[in-house]
Design an enzyme around this catalytic site. Structure first.
Site, PDB file in Angstrom:
ATOM      1  CB  SER A   1      -6.140  -1.468   5.162  1.00  0.00           C
ATOM      2  OG  SER A   1      -6.437  -2.465   6.081  1.00  0.00           O
TER       3      SER A   1
ATOM      4  CG  HIS B   1      -3.287  -0.602   9.602  1.00  0.00           C
ATOM      5  ND1 HIS B   1      -4.641  -0.508   9.875  1.00  0.00           N
ATOM      6  CD2 HIS B   1      -3.200  -1.251   8.418  1.00  0.00           C
ATOM      7  CE1 HIS B   1      -5.326  -1.091   8.901  1.00  0.00           C
ATOM      8  NE2 HIS B   1      -4.469  -1.554   8.005  1.00  0.00           N
TER       9      HIS B   1
ATOM     10  CG  ASP C   1      -6.894   0.819  11.876  1.00  0.00           C
ATOM     11  OD1 ASP C   1      -5.767   0.353  12.083  1.00  0.00           O
ATOM     12  OD2 ASP C   1      -7.449   0.794  10.763  1.00  0.00           O
TER      13      ASP C   1
END
Ligand SMILES: *[C@@H]1O[C@H](CO)[C@@H](O)[C@H](O)[C@H]1NC(C)=O
Ligand SMILES: *[C@@H]1O[C@H](CO)[C@@H](O)[C@H](O)[C@H]1NC(C)=O
Ligand SMILES: *[C@@H]1O[C@H](CO)[C@@H](O)[C@H](O)[C@H]1NC(C)=O
Ligand SMILES: *[C@@H]1O[C@H](CO)[C@@H](O)[C@H](O)[C@H]1NC(C)=O
Ligand SMILES: *[C@@H]1O[C@H](CO)[C@@H](O)[C@H](O)[C@H]1NC(C)=O
Ligand SMILES: *[C@@H]1O[C@H](CO)[C@@H](O)[C@H](O)[C@H]1NC(C)=O
Ligand SMILES: CC(=O)N[C@H]1CO[C@H](CO)[C@@H](O)[C@@H]1O
Length: 814
Positions: free
Chosen positions: A596, A231, A156
């Site tokens: 996600s 994220h 990620d």
């Protein structure tokens, strides 16, 4: 013999001219090409997590052969090697031109070559929603032990190691060792090596691919595992964040956050940057994570579209995931955010679990109270505007508060949208509720809520109301924590009520200039959650099946997505730098939506199952989750889906939710599982009608000679999907007991419309050591113009219920 020699001078001149052209004017663009070559990689010679002298020597040898192949095939100076892949796949990435790549394609030993497609980024409350505390956690010593001994790898944007969700608590040390794992801690900007603190056990970053692109900017694209985006931290904390971390944003406490497997260890593989992400860095990370020995690999990033010249199952990315799977890693990936269109999944292969996203029953609502008592519901995590018992503020529309006689460099649309503080009259807007309207700046993405908040703070608004514009239609609003009182009114019918009231209360002179503002309004507290919504509902953005085999979207006999998990409005850890989302900058937590967010829920639950059953293979874990997933919502009705119409819910099918909504308390005791291993995936690939054995052998390095499925639908997965059933077909499955007790099962079937399904045997008893073969005979009874759906239900005498969805398109016999 007469040899004619061409005049040398003109020839040379032409050549020089040509070279000059090539260098000076038409120098070819370079891209990264991923190249797989013949020869065994390291991992399938040695066990993972250990790197012996022998495997080191083998790895070195592979790197040398890559370099030699490049040097002997390509022109000097025309390329640079980006990576050698040697752990789970033998190959390399090279930065070069299309014409050089063409040469490589023909070179001896090259199996597959593919241009890099780039990659994209694709919870305080979800543990309760999924029944974890009293269910799976309780069985293993509660949240203090949930996920012990399991390492989850996250590919990620990196991680924010200073976040409390990733803190190591010396008073509560880990009780299990993770000797199967060996990582590394690569320090760098904002990431001292002590960031690997025992909770975070390893952190690496992969940037060679991204760095070939001129947009890579090391001042924001930090060369360290640090997460400047947020994220990666969000995803990691959803799967494995510490238990009970208070979620405080702008001074308000929203509750406590906890990962699905709060005691699992975290291994970070940063492979996407704020400026860009490459497939090259992503596969390099998969290669390393597998070699390091992660148990579970979480991919909330990936290519955002299918490969254009290979089958979806045979792209380099899928081959890396297959190799990770072969090495025993449970691979979970986001289904994609291209819903609600059909054929929009970006997760294709049966060896990786593709996760769809749903809502939860939690919602936040805030309201705008008008002076006449009307109450309009909107969106926004906002504190109330009435701090001092003063309920009503002057209501002023931004376009009526433009400074007189000013000249402004920006157009009126930006002023109407409150993007531009200099244009507004401070005396009018200070202490007022200001109406900012959705206009062209938001439509083309040049305006932002952040700018509205900045304007509101700089000019001292009592609050802002950001309203829809009837000409432009409704917009979609997701709750965001506002640092000043504010509300978004995304529906035009609601905004018309506000505007009607405003116009009635506002006095204007002839030219339209306001002489007196008599409208009043207030914004209520919007940060308290209510838990009354229908849930789960498949989220609009969640990508849908059917699965398909090529860019033309020819459907194939695999169910995608696989499973549904919460992915809408999930609270989890954040990185205060938040370079891609200025509105969240400074925050330690964010409320986000996307597949996600759904993906790490499945990763964390997989960790819990792996902890319970260390010997289970990834397919057994995936099967346990699928066969026990639920297909009804909290109202007891079939799961519904959001769709193109914003205010309607639609009936849903397995192409929306896969096997259903994950249910950990049941997944931990599934009764039976449908195992499939690497050899089965090879049989599957070799039986695909759209390809030939040579292509499969070339891509995978395996062989098709020993593999004998009649059809790809014979792959032993917990679903049956047939994209074109013409006449009759026999489908085979094999179930394995996992309950440790003999159990008798009765087989039931809800046939899809237009299809007859017979199952042999209709009942069976499986011993504690037993496996049972099942034969499903499907036969078309009516040709339809679309898929129809049904299910097979195995009901055990010890109360296990094993369900598998059937999706079939009955077509005419050829
Ligand atoms: C770690 O656990 C494994 C198996 O559970 C055991 O064989 C090994 O001795 C342990 N290692 C240490 C250092 O405790
Ligand atoms: C790199 O990023 C920094 C910080 O955002 C910015 O100031 C600089 O202009 C960028 N450089 C380039 C070449 O884009
Ligand atoms: C704006 O201009 C008009 C005429 O040009 C003048 O009468 C008025 O006083 C000006 N207003 C301000 C606030 O300067
Ligand atoms: C709505 O948008 C149109 C087109 O951009 C614009 O002309 C109009 O002034 C806007 N209406 C409001 C109330 O902002
Ligand atoms: C606006 O439309 C939505 C969806 O049709 C409806 O739910 C809502 O109640 C409407 N609001 C008003 C004020 O009529
Ligand atoms: C399938 O059904 C047709 C009639 O609907 C029948 O004639 C045929 O024998 C069946 N085939 C099999 C294999 O059962
Ligand atoms: C829990 C249990 O008893 N599992 C057994 C089921 O059957 C397999 C053989 O297929 C055995 O290996 C397991 O031990």
């Amino acid at each position: 013999m007469k040899i004619t020699i061409l005049p040398s001078f003109p020839f040379t001149r032409v050549l020089i001219l040509f070279t000059f052209l090539l260098l000076g004017c038409v120098a070819e663009d370079r891209d990264i090409y991923l190249v797989l070559v013949e020869g065994e990689p390291v991992a399938f010679q040695q066990s993972r997590g250990s790197y012996s002298k022998v495997s080191e020597a083998h790895a070195e040898k592979l790197v040398k052969t890559h370099e030699k192949l490049l040097a002997t095939t390509l022109d000097t100076g025309s390329y640079s090697k980006v990576y050698s892949f040697k752990h789970i796949v033998n190959g390399f990435a090279v930065h070069t031109s299309a014409s050089q790549a063409k040469k490589l394609k023909k070179a001896h030993g090259v199996k597959l070559i593919e241009k890099d497609r780039g990659t994209k980024l694709m919870t305080s409350y979800t543990p309760q929603l999924l029944g974890l505390p009293e269910g799976v956690w309780a069985q293993k010593g509660g949240e203090k032990n949930a996920g012990e001994g399991i390492v989850i790898g996250f590919i990620d944007t990196g991680i924010n190691p200073f976040h409390p969700s990733f803190a190591y608590d010396p008073l509560n040390p880990f009780t299990s060792n993770i000797s199967h794992f060996s990582g590394a801690c690569e320090g760098g900007p904002k990431f001292p090596t002590m960031s690997c603190n025992g909770k975070i056990v390893s952190a690496r970053y992969f940037s060679a691919g991204a760095q070939t692109d001129p947009t890579f900017n090391a001042s924001v694209d930090l060369l360290s595992p640090f997460d400047v985006v947020g994220h990666g931290s969000h995803v990691a904390s959803t799967a494995a964040g510490n238990y009970g971390v208070p979620v405080v944003v702008n001074g308000y406490n929203y509750g406590r956050a906890s990962g699905m497997a709060p005691r699992a260890r975290i291994a970070v593989y940063k492979a996407i940057y704020p400026s860009l992400g490459t497939l090259t860095d992503l596969v390099a990370a998969i290669d390393q994570a597998t070699m390091d020995g992660v148990d579970i690999l979480t991919l909330s990033i990936g290519p955002d579209e299918p490969p254009d010249d290979t089958l979806t199952f045979l792209s380099v990315f899928e081959i890396f995931m297959l190799s990770a799977r072969k090495a025993g890693v449970f691979v979970v990936q986001a289904a994609g955010n291209h819903g609600p269109d059909q054929y929009s999944v970006v997760s294709y292969s049966p060896w990786a679990v593709g996760v769809a996203a749903s809502t939860t029953d939690r919602s936040y609502s805030c309201t705008l109270i008008l002076g006449n008592g009307q109450i309009i519901t909107g969106v926004g995590l906002s504190g109330p505007s009435f701090v001092h018992g003063d309920l009503q503020y002057k209501l002023v529309m931004a376009k009526d508060a433009v400074k007189a006689n000013g000249t402004f460099p920006r157009t009126t649309a930006y002023i109407d949208e409150c993007q531009y503080a200099e244009a507004l009259d401070f005396n009018l807007v200070k202490g007022s509720i200001v109406i900012c309207s959705f206009s062209t700046g938001f439509l083309d993405g040049t305006s932002s809520i952040t700018a509205i908040i900045d304007t509101a703070r700089n000019l001292g608004f009592a609050g802002f109301a950001f309203i829809a514009n009837s000409t432009l239609g409704d917009f979609i609003a997701e709750p965001i924590p506002f640092s000043v009182p504010g509300i978004m009114i995304p529906r035009t019918n609601d905004s018309e009520i506000i505007l009607k009231y405003y116009e009635q209360q506002t006095h204007r002179e002839k030219r339209g200039i306001v002489t007196k503002f008599c409208g009043r309004a207030a914004i209520s507290e919007g940060r308290t959650a209510s838990y009354k919504g229908r849930s789960p509902v498949v989220s609009r953005f969640s990508s849908r099946g059917p699965d398909f085999i090529d860019i033309k979207r020819n459907p194939t006999d695999v169910l995608k997505p696989d499973i549904l998990a919460p992915g809408h409005q999930i609270w989890a850890a954040w990185s205060p730098m938040s370079v891609l989302d200025p509105i969240l900058s400074g925050s330690n937590f964010a409320l986000l939506s996307g597949t996600s967010m759904a993906t790490p829920h499945i990763a964390g639950i997989a960790a819990l199952l792996k902890q319970h059953y260390p010997l289970w293979t990834p397919s057994m874990i995936a099967s346990a989750m699928s066969t026990t997933a639920v297909r009804h919502d909290n109202q007891g009705e079939a799961i519904m889906a959001e769709g193109s119409d914003l205010y309607r819910l639609y009936p849903s099918t397995p192409f929306d939710f896969g096997a259903g909504f994950v249910s950990p308390p049941h997944a931990v005791d599934p009764g039976l599982v449908f195992p499939s291993e690497y050899e089965d995936y090879m049989s599957f690939l070799c039986s695909l009608p759209n390809t030939d054995p040579e292509t499969v052998q070339t891509a995978t390095g395996g062989s098709c000679s020993i593999h004998s499925f009649d059809n790809p639908s014979d792959l032993n997965i917990p679903s049956v999907t047939i994209s074109a059933l013409a006449g009759a077909r026999v489908v085979r499955r094999r179930v394995q007991n996992v309950s440790g007790k003999p159990e008798s099962y009765l087989v039931g079937v809800v046939p899809p419309e237009g299809v007859m399904v017979e199952i042999i045997p209709p009942w069976f008893t499986v011993s504690p050591e037993g496996v049972q073969d099942l034969v499903f005979k499907l036969n078309v009874t009516k040709v339809l113009d679309d898929y129809s759906f049904g299910e097979i239900v195995l009901t055990g005498s010890l109360n296990h219920v094993v369900r598998i969805p059937i999706s079939v398109w009955p077509v005419l016999m050829a």
